[in-house]
Enzyme design. Structure first.
Site, PDB file in Angstrom:
ATOM      1  N   CYS A  73       0.963  -2.206  15.107  1.00  0.00           N
ATOM      2  CA  CYS A  73       0.971  -0.858  15.683  1.00  0.00           C
ATOM      3  C   CYS A  73       2.404  -0.357  15.650  1.00  0.00           C
ATOM      4  CB  CYS A  73       0.478  -0.947  17.128  1.00  0.00           C
ATOM      5  SG  CYS A  73       0.614   0.598  18.025  1.00  0.00           S
ATOM      6  N   CYS A 185       1.435   5.147  11.098  1.00  0.00           N
ATOM      7  CA  CYS A 185       0.533   4.776  12.196  1.00  0.00           C
ATOM      8  C   CYS A 185      -0.546   3.944  11.526  1.00  0.00           C
ATOM      9  CB  CYS A 185      -0.064   6.020  12.843  1.00  0.00           C
ATOM     10  SG  CYS A 185      -1.440   5.658  13.967  1.00  0.00           S
TER      11      CYS A 185
HETATM   12  N1  DGL Z   1      -2.157   2.393  15.628  1.00  0.00           N
HETATM   13  C1  DGL Z   1      -1.019   2.764  16.361  1.00  0.00           C
HETATM   14  C2  DGL Z   1       0.224   3.006  15.558  1.00  0.00           C
HETATM   15  O1  DGL Z   1       0.396   2.415  14.517  1.00  0.00           O
HETATM   16  C3  DGL Z   1      -1.147   3.630  17.580  1.00  0.00           C
HETATM   17  C4  DGL Z   1      -2.166   4.677  17.705  1.00  0.00           C
HETATM   18  C5  DGL Z   1      -2.262   5.118  19.170  1.00  0.00           C
HETATM   19  O2  DGL Z   1      -2.740   4.326  19.957  1.00  0.00           O
HETATM   20  O3  DGL Z   1      -1.814   6.236  19.475  1.00  0.00           O
HETATM   21  O4  DGL Z   1       1.088   3.740  15.961  1.00  0.00           O
END
Ligand code: DGL
Length: 262
Positions: A73, A185
């Site tokens: 993430c 993301c």
């Molecule tokens: N999948 C996550 C990222 O790479 C976060 C998405 C979220 O929870 O806002 O930033």
């Protein structure tokens, strides 16, 4: 007997990263934790994200004894990686926007960063840009609705619905005349194919799966073999009551059995 590799994200965003590592390795056992209780991260404050991530990773380590954890993430990595390394001694691999690879392929030295609100505004991200992309124009775009759309609908959505949701981002990057867009993301990796189509062949779309996967493989090789009950790849959530997506079905798609709550 196998080493255990943990993955952590606010939801399903880290699964394509796990899939990459699974495809490029043999003999490891995988555990995935989706932070269903606190999804999403991108609109939360830095202290909130740090507290949530540090607490959940503590429980993940206690329950599954991973040898290494990929914080799959961008938002959690650019916000809480340093705090995690201070709190726990196991190795972490962070997922951060692929600024350096983008600079390497951008001909116009004009790059788009498509990420969460938190990732685009974090000082960690600005430092990456200052270090690796000082001679480039970096245009940032965030849209929290897309994260929720992917989490809840990506496996049921029609192509038209996907095109509709990504259109504002695609229009922004075209207007900014960038030639490379970073999917900063992990949730956006699910949109990669459609995004490429909408942007057209003159704009490259990249993410950090390969770099992160190779870094994890290097570190895993250096970890000594040990006895563990590492068999069976599993998907966990932090709250069974709060599951924004169809996690039981999605985990099966990735060859993981649903292990309930940690
Ligand atoms: N999948 C996550 C990222 O790479 C976060 C998405 C979220 O929870 O806002 O930033």
């Amino acid at each position: 007997m196998s080493k255990i590799v943990g993955f952590y994200d606010s939801g399903i965003g880290g699964l394509p990263y796990l899939a990459w590592l699974k495809e490029h390795s043999a003999g490891y056992s995988f555990r995935y934790l989706a932070e269903s209780r606190h999804f999403p991260f991108g609109t939360k404050t830095e202290p909130e994200i740090k507290a949530i991530v540090t607490e959940s990773i503590g429980r993940f380590i206690e329950s599954e004894h991973p040898d290494l954890i990929v914080i799959a993430c961008n938002t959690a990595s650019v916000t809480a990686l340093a705090a995690l390394r201070q709190s726990y001694s196991i190795p972490f691999v962070g997922v951060v926007p692929a600024i350096k690879p983008a600079v390497a392929i951008s001909r116009k030295k004009a790059i788009g960063l498509f990420a969460t609100n938190k990732t685009v505004s974090q000082i960690y991200t600005q430092n990456l840009i200052d270090t690796f992309a000082s001679g480039c124009r970096v245009c940032k775009f965030a849209m929290p609705e897309i994260v929720a759309f992917v989490e809840k609908n990506i496996f049921n959505a029609t192509q038209e619905e996907i095109i509709k949701i990504i259109s504002p981002a695609a229009e922004f990057f075209k207007k900014q005349d960038v030639d490379t867009v970073i999917l900063g993301c992990t949730h956006f990796v699910y949109l990669e194919d459609t995004f490429r189509k909408v942007l057209g062949s003159t704009i490259s779309v990249i993410d950090s799966r390969e770099g992160v996967g190779n870094r994890a493989l290097d570190l895993l090789e250096k970890i000594e073999d040990h006895d563990s009950d590492g068999h069976g790849d599993k998907f966990f959530v932090t709250s069974k009551e709060k599951m924004p997506g169809n996690y039981k079905g999605i985990s099966l798609r990735y060859g993981l059995s649903f292990g309930g709550e940690i």
